[in-house]
Design an enzyme around this catalytic site. Structure first.
Site, mmCIF file in Angstrom:
data_model
loop_
_atom_site.group_PDB
_atom_site.id
_atom_site.type_symbol
_atom_site.label_atom_id
_atom_site.label_comp_id
_atom_site.label_asym_id
_atom_site.label_seq_id
_atom_site.Cartn_x
_atom_site.Cartn_y
_atom_site.Cartn_z
ATOM 1 N N PHE A 243 -3.629 4.443 -6.172
ATOM 2 C CA PHE A 243 -3.217 3.472 -7.181
ATOM 3 C C PHE A 243 -4.101 2.229 -7.206
ATOM 4 C CE2 PHE A 243 -0.675 -0.248 -8.279
ATOM 5 C CZ PHE A 243 -0.221 0.096 -9.534
ATOM 6 N N GLY B 24 0.823 -1.204 0.000
ATOM 7 C CA GLY B 24 0.000 0.000 0.000
ATOM 8 C C GLY B 24 0.855 1.252 0.000
ATOM 9 N N LEU B 25 0.350 2.291 0.652
ATOM 10 C CA LEU B 25 1.033 3.574 0.715
ATOM 11 C C LEU B 25 1.392 4.104 -0.659
ATOM 12 C CD1 LEU B 25 3.408 3.283 3.788
ATOM 13 C CD2 LEU B 25 1.269 4.518 3.606
ATOM 14 N N CYS B 26 0.467 3.961 -1.600
ATOM 15 C CA CYS B 26 0.754 4.518 -2.912
ATOM 16 C C CYS B 26 -0.474 5.252 -3.436
ATOM 17 C CB CYS B 26 1.243 3.462 -3.879
ATOM 18 S SG CYS B 26 0.292 1.962 -3.853
ATOM 19 N N GLY B 27 -1.101 6.015 -2.575
ATOM 20 C CA GLY B 27 -2.193 6.875 -2.998
ATOM 21 C C GLY B 27 -3.384 6.084 -3.522
#
Lengths: 139, 296
Positions: B94, B89-92
């Site tokens: 996406f 995760g931690l990719c907006g």
């Protein structure tokens, strides 16, 4: 020599080789064929084997390919290879080991599909060994 | 009012968060560059494969005897969706935007009375789709391209799809992935990969580039095509995976850049409050001393 063939060797991961050469000999599925400038357009399958690159009448480079496709036109020769490796970089002992392993796998293979798969891999490994045995070009 | 000690702790914790996000941003940036290079390197093969296919397809379509992979099964009842997301995760937005699109497509197809099967790549997509459509998922892949995406990974997926197609388990396969446009913009793309459709543009382009190219085939064109089409499928999937990998890093870079900036703002605000509070304390103490002195 005025007439050269644009030779390209491409694998899915990158463009391995692109240069004008005098002649290339490609191991086609129906037999080896040499490509000079002005060759008739052709699409062929490639069996596991060695591509010889000629400069004048000397082999300057030998590249092993594990099958693929070749497209030939009057001015260029493109080989789409699944795996390619200069003959000089093949690890002979590793290949022999691989053949031994695959032969065992073949004996253990249960279904026909499995057997066919291992046989295909074995053919590639044997072709690779043959390539090493034939040796790199003499400089 | 929070005490000075609390504020100090708070600032320290936001600062360390900022350090992490800015490090993640830099890691994503370097990974993005690598992913882009890889995507670039894969382009020549795909282009030449396309060119070869176009000239082959032209020939075969003329006599109408193409293999099933190209002509289709003549039905579109069973639809297979290949949903490509990331493992982390931690990719907006996406993964969110991919899953949203996948959900919408599944709903639309179900509403049309079609049978839907789903294959997922990446843990995030699997987890989210499983919530609503667990029964539709036929296969999941994880840790694809964990270290470096290789062609073998794509080939494995393609082989499975090919097997399913040969066994008649689906009629049409569509891949949903993020197409890389730039580091800050990714486009959710639906692309049909089975049956393979020769793009009209590619065919005419090939024809105009070499007007008199009548190819000889060795062996027969059907036989070549039968070999070439599964390979092309692998290439298409490989390309989608590469695009998705580049997009993921781009999205993460942007998200982490924003997070770093937000953390910076927060630190500024907290520092201001901290200083104000400190001054207030000092003033208070001074007043106490002065008023104490005056009383004497």
């Amino acid at each position: 020599m005025a007439d050269k063939v644009e030779f390209e060797l491409v694998s899915p991961e990158k463009l391995l080789n692109a240069q004008p050469v005098d002649m290339v000999v490609v191991p086609g599925s129906e037999g080896d064929f040499g490509v000079l400038a002005g060759h008739a357009p052709m699409i062929s399958m490639v069996r596991p084997g060695v591509i010889d690159i000629y400069e004048g009448d000397r082999v300057v480079d030998r590249v092993f390919v594990a099958g693929g496709f070749a497209e030939v036109t009057g001015t260029r020769c493109t080989v789409l290879a699944e795996q390619a490796q200069p003959v000089a970089q093949i690890d002979r002992a590793g290949t022999e080991q691989e053949i031994a392993n695959l032969s065992e796998d073949l004996a253990d293979a249960k279904s026909d599909g499995e057997r066919a798969e291992v046989e295909a891999k074995l053919a590639v490994a044997r072709a690779r060994l043959d390539a090493v045995a034939a040796g790199a070009p003499a400089h | 009012m929070p005490s000075l000690k609390d504020l100090k702790n708070r600032i320290a914790s936001v600062k360390s968060t900022q350090k992490i996000t800015s490090a993640m941003k830099m890691v994503a940036a370097s990974k993005l560059r690598r992913a882009q290079e890889q995507a670039e390197a894969a382009r020549p093969y795909a282009e030449r494969m396309g060119r070869m296919l176009a000239s082959l397809a032209g020939n075969v379509q003329a006599n109408g005897t193409g293999p099933k992979m190209m002509t289709g099964t003549g039905s579109d009842q069973v639809q297979l969706l290949l949903v490509i997301t990331s493992d982390r995760g931690l990719c907006g937005a996406f993964n969110g935007s991919i899953v949203r699109e996948a959900r919408r497509t599944i709903q639309r197809l179900l509403a049309e009375g079609k049978t839907v099967k789903v294959m997922t790549v990446g843990r995030k997509g699997r987890d989210q789709i499983r919530r609503d459509y667990a029964s539709l998922i036929v296969e999941t892949y994880e840790e694809i391209g964990r270290r470096k995406l290789s062609f073998a990974d794509a080939d494995g997926i393609a082989r499975r799809i090919n097997e399913m197609y040969e066994a008649g388990e689906f009629d049409v396969c569509t891949v949903i992935y993020n197409k890389f446009k730039s580091a800050i913009s990714q486009v959710v793309t639906l692309q049909q990969i089975v049956p393979f459709a020769v793009e009209a543009g590619a065919a005419t382009e090939a024809a105009s580039a070499e007007p008199a190219a009548v190819y000889e085939f060795e062996p027969e064109e059907e036989q070549i095509l039968a070999e070439l089409l599964p390979r092309n499928l692998s290439i298409q999937i490989y390309r989608a995976l590469l695009e998705s990998a580049a997009s993921e890093q781009g999205a993460r870079m942007t998200a982490m850049d924003n997070a770093t900036r937000n953390a910076g703002d927060m630190i500024n605000r907290l520092t201001l409050t901290y200083n104000r509070t400190r001054q207030a304390y000092i003033t208070k103490e001074l007043i106490e001393i002065i008023s104490g002195a005056e009383a004497i």
